[in-house]
Design a protein around this motif. Structure first.
Motif, mmCIF file in Angstrom:
data_model
loop_
_atom_site.group_PDB
_atom_site.id
_atom_site.type_symbol
_atom_site.label_atom_id
_atom_site.label_comp_id
_atom_site.label_asym_id
_atom_site.label_seq_id
_atom_site.Cartn_x
_atom_site.Cartn_y
_atom_site.Cartn_z
ATOM 1 N N VAL A 1 -2.600 2.544 5.792
ATOM 2 C CA VAL A 1 -3.030 1.243 5.276
ATOM 3 C C VAL A 1 -1.879 0.255 5.413
ATOM 4 O O VAL A 1 -0.737 0.575 5.090
ATOM 5 C CB VAL A 1 -3.453 1.328 3.789
ATOM 6 C CG1 VAL A 1 -3.887 -0.040 3.270
ATOM 7 C CG2 VAL A 1 -4.570 2.350 3.614
ATOM 8 N N LEU B 1 -0.885 5.025 -0.407
ATOM 9 C CA LEU B 1 -2.015 4.864 0.510
ATOM 10 C C LEU B 1 -1.542 5.050 1.943
ATOM 11 O O LEU B 1 -0.705 4.285 2.435
ATOM 12 C CB LEU B 1 -2.654 3.484 0.336
ATOM 13 C CG LEU B 1 -3.244 3.202 -1.051
ATOM 14 C CD1 LEU B 1 -3.754 1.772 -1.125
ATOM 15 C CD2 LEU B 1 -4.371 4.183 -1.374
ATOM 16 N N ARG B 2 -2.081 6.033 2.608
ATOM 17 C CA ARG B 2 -1.705 6.314 3.988
ATOM 18 C C ARG B 2 -2.597 5.543 4.950
ATOM 19 O O ARG B 2 -3.761 5.262 4.656
ATOM 20 C CB ARG B 2 -1.832 7.813 4.281
ATOM 21 C CG ARG B 2 -0.791 8.672 3.562
ATOM 22 C CD ARG B 2 -0.957 10.123 3.956
ATOM 23 N NE ARG B 2 -2.126 10.726 3.338
ATOM 24 C CZ ARG B 2 -2.686 11.860 3.760
ATOM 25 N NH1 ARG B 2 -2.196 12.483 4.818
ATOM 26 N NH2 ARG B 2 -3.729 12.353 3.125
ATOM 27 N N PRO C 1 0.806 -1.234 0.000
ATOM 28 C CA PRO C 1 0.000 0.000 0.000
ATOM 29 C C PRO C 1 0.833 1.274 0.000
ATOM 30 O O PRO C 1 0.467 2.252 -0.668
ATOM 31 C CB PRO C 1 -0.832 -0.137 1.278
ATOM 32 C CG PRO C 1 -0.930 -1.611 1.513
ATOM 33 C CD PRO C 1 0.361 -2.179 1.041
ATOM 34 N N ARG D 1 -10.753 6.648 3.244
ATOM 35 C CA ARG D 1 -9.925 7.347 4.230
ATOM 36 C C ARG D 1 -10.375 8.797 4.368
ATOM 37 O O ARG D 1 -10.455 9.332 5.478
ATOM 38 C CB ARG D 1 -8.452 7.279 3.840
ATOM 39 C CG ARG D 1 -7.502 7.795 4.920
ATOM 40 C CD ARG D 1 -6.081 7.957 4.392
ATOM 41 N NE ARG D 1 -6.007 8.999 3.370
ATOM 42 C CZ ARG D 1 -5.955 10.304 3.650
ATOM 43 N NH1 ARG D 1 -5.970 10.722 4.910
ATOM 44 N NH2 ARG D 1 -5.890 11.180 2.674
ATOM 45 N N VAL E 1 -9.973 2.814 -1.535
ATOM 46 C CA VAL E 1 -9.367 2.867 -0.211
ATOM 47 C C VAL E 1 -9.120 4.322 0.195
ATOM 48 O O VAL E 1 -9.475 4.754 1.307
ATOM 49 C CB VAL E 1 -8.028 2.090 -0.182
ATOM 50 C CG1 VAL E 1 -7.362 2.227 1.189
ATOM 51 C CG2 VAL E 1 -8.250 0.616 -0.505
ATOM 52 N N GLU E 2 -8.525 5.086 -0.705
ATOM 53 C CA GLU E 2 -8.242 6.494 -0.404
ATOM 54 C C GLU E 2 -9.529 7.281 -0.197
ATOM 55 O O GLU E 2 -9.604 8.154 0.678
ATOM 56 C CB GLU E 2 -7.412 7.099 -1.536
ATOM 57 C CG GLU E 2 -7.140 8.593 -1.396
ATOM 58 C CD GLU E 2 -6.399 8.960 -0.123
ATOM 59 O OE1 GLU E 2 -6.501 10.135 0.288
ATOM 60 O OE2 GLU E 2 -5.728 8.084 0.468
ATOM 61 N N ARG E 3 -10.539 6.965 -0.965
ATOM 62 C CA ARG E 3 -11.835 7.658 -0.807
ATOM 63 C C ARG E 3 -12.427 7.399 0.563
ATOM 64 O O ARG E 3 -12.974 8.314 1.207
ATOM 65 C CB ARG E 3 -12.777 7.190 -1.906
ATOM 66 C CG ARG E 3 -14.066 7.967 -1.984
ATOM 67 C CD ARG E 3 -13.853 9.393 -2.451
ATOM 68 N NE ARG E 3 -15.105 10.105 -2.558
ATOM 69 C CZ ARG E 3 -15.751 10.654 -1.533
ATOM 70 N NH1 ARG E 3 -15.243 10.575 -0.331
ATOM 71 N NH2 ARG E 3 -16.893 11.287 -1.709
ATOM 72 N N LEU F 1 1.797 2.626 -3.267
ATOM 73 C CA LEU F 1 0.683 3.183 -4.024
ATOM 74 C C LEU F 1 0.237 4.527 -3.456
ATOM 75 O O LEU F 1 -0.751 5.109 -3.929
ATOM 76 C CB LEU F 1 -0.499 2.207 -4.014
ATOM 77 C CG LEU F 1 -0.249 0.857 -4.685
ATOM 78 C CD1 LEU F 1 -1.400 -0.097 -4.417
ATOM 79 C CD2 LEU F 1 -0.040 1.025 -6.185
ATOM 80 N N TRP G 1 -6.127 -5.614 2.930
ATOM 81 C CA TRP G 1 -5.597 -4.305 3.286
ATOM 82 C C TRP G 1 -6.440 -3.730 4.410
ATOM 83 O O TRP G 1 -7.678 -3.690 4.305
ATOM 84 C CB TRP G 1 -5.652 -3.355 2.092
ATOM 85 C CG TRP G 1 -4.582 -3.558 1.071
ATOM 86 C CD1 TRP G 1 -3.485 -4.373 1.162
ATOM 87 C CD2 TRP G 1 -4.498 -2.930 -0.211
ATOM 88 N NE1 TRP G 1 -2.728 -4.292 0.025
ATOM 89 C CE2 TRP G 1 -3.321 -3.407 -0.838
ATOM 90 C CE3 TRP G 1 -5.294 -2.009 -0.884
ATOM 91 C CZ2 TRP G 1 -2.935 -2.999 -2.120
ATOM 92 C CZ3 TRP G 1 -4.910 -1.600 -2.157
ATOM 93 C CH2 TRP G 1 -3.744 -2.083 -2.767
ATOM 94 N N ALA H 1 -7.490 0.689 -5.089
ATOM 95 C CA ALA H 1 -6.680 1.664 -4.348
ATOM 96 C C ALA H 1 -7.397 3.006 -4.248
ATOM 97 O O ALA H 1 -7.364 3.665 -3.196
ATOM 98 C CB ALA H 1 -5.321 1.835 -5.015
ATOM 99 N N LEU I 1 -7.297 -0.449 6.495
ATOM 100 C CA LEU I 1 -7.271 1.004 6.642
ATOM 101 C C LEU I 1 -7.646 1.315 8.080
ATOM 102 O O LEU I 1 -8.771 1.018 8.512
ATOM 103 C CB LEU I 1 -8.260 1.650 5.672
ATOM 104 C CG LEU I 1 -8.547 3.143 5.852
ATOM 105 C CD1 LEU I 1 -7.291 3.973 5.602
ATOM 106 C CD2 LEU I 1 -9.688 3.577 4.930
#
Length: 271
Positions: free
Chosen positions: A48, A45-46, A40, A97, A93-95, A43, A64, A90, A66
């Motif tokens: 994660v 991704l914080r 992660p 977060r 996942v960010e959305r 990529l 993964w 990915a 989060l």
């Protein structure tokens, strides 16, 4: 050629197509990207981290996690669709977060470097392993949200029906009533009822779900007709909300406002 000959030829063609469908039906249902996704952090991704889940039948599968911002935030068990791998989620996942949610994204067996081959029974074990991991971490049931994406909606419904007290809400993104209904729609000339192994019969299970349900769908979905989402809503006995984008297709729910609709739903329905 006589009418009888033409009819026999047609039957033979249908028989051949049916045999091919039975033999290769997994290739028509599951479209995994077998390449392991990068870590992660690579990529961007914080918050994660990669986790390993152990399934009841002994597989080690990638997930993964989060981290939620606090112990009051919703924690989503994300059960993805039939294509790609976690790499292709990915952005989702960010959305999540940015919404201030925690999440556990389960990657199915046979996808993204995971061992095993996908099947309805096997993926059900994968989904159960994800829920068990959240329970082992002590996440309160009222904070757990099952989010199913397309094929994953069948497992979100199944889990919520099996363990009705274990989840606080269910989000179904582009859900379908059953794989048999879809097969009949897309292959109307074939005896799908005799050929199909994995049925994913969500319509028969959704009545056992007790948590509030949100159905997200697109009016321009050509893969899963919106009527299937409405049929699931009608069969549900729990509180159910239906959100439909008039412009969205099957894979366009998030971009069409579905995430915002889910956020508002969770504010309304979670304690």
């Amino acid at each position: 050629m006589s009418l009888l000959g033409a009819a026999l030829g047609g039957l033979l063609m249908l028989g051949g197509a049916g045999a091919a469908l039975y033999a290769f039906q997994d290739r028509l249902i599951y479209f995994p990207d077998p390449t392991p996704p990068p870590p992660p952090a690579l990529l961007g991704l914080r918050d994660v981290e990669a986790r390993t889940l152990r399934t009841a039948d002994g597989l080690a599968i990638l997930a993964w996690k989060l981290a939620p911002p606090d112990d009051r935030a919703p924690v989503l068990l994300y059960l993805h669709g039939n294509g790609g791998s976690l790499l292709h989620r990915a952005g989702r996942v960010e959305r999540f977060r940015r919404e201030g949610w925690g999440a556990l994204f389960v990657q199915w067996r046979g996808y993204g470097g995971n061992a095993g081959s996908p099947s309805e029974a096997g993926l059900s074990d994968d989904a159960r392993a994800g829920l068990a991991a959240l329970q082992a971490e002590g996440v309160a049931p009222a904070r757990i949200v099952l989010w199913g994406e397309s094929l994953g909606t069948a497992f979100a419904i199944r889990l919520a029906a099996e363990q009705p007290a274990a989840v606080g809400a269910v989000v179904l993104e582009s859900p379908f009533t059953s794989m048999l209904d879809l097969a009949k729609r897309h292959y109307p000339l074939l005896p799908s009822g005799l050929l199909l192994r994995d049925r994913f019969d969500s319509l028969s299970r959704i009545g056992d779900v007790r948590a509030p349900i949100l159905i997200l769908q697109g009016a321009r979905d050509t893969l899963v007709p919106p009527a299937m989402g409405r049929a699931l809503a009608a069969r549900a006995t729990a509180l159910v909300e239906l959100w439909e984008s008039p412009e969205a297709g099957h894979n366009e729910i998030g971009a069409a406002g579905g995430i915002e609709a889910a956020a508002a739903f969770l504010v309304r329905r979670l304690p």
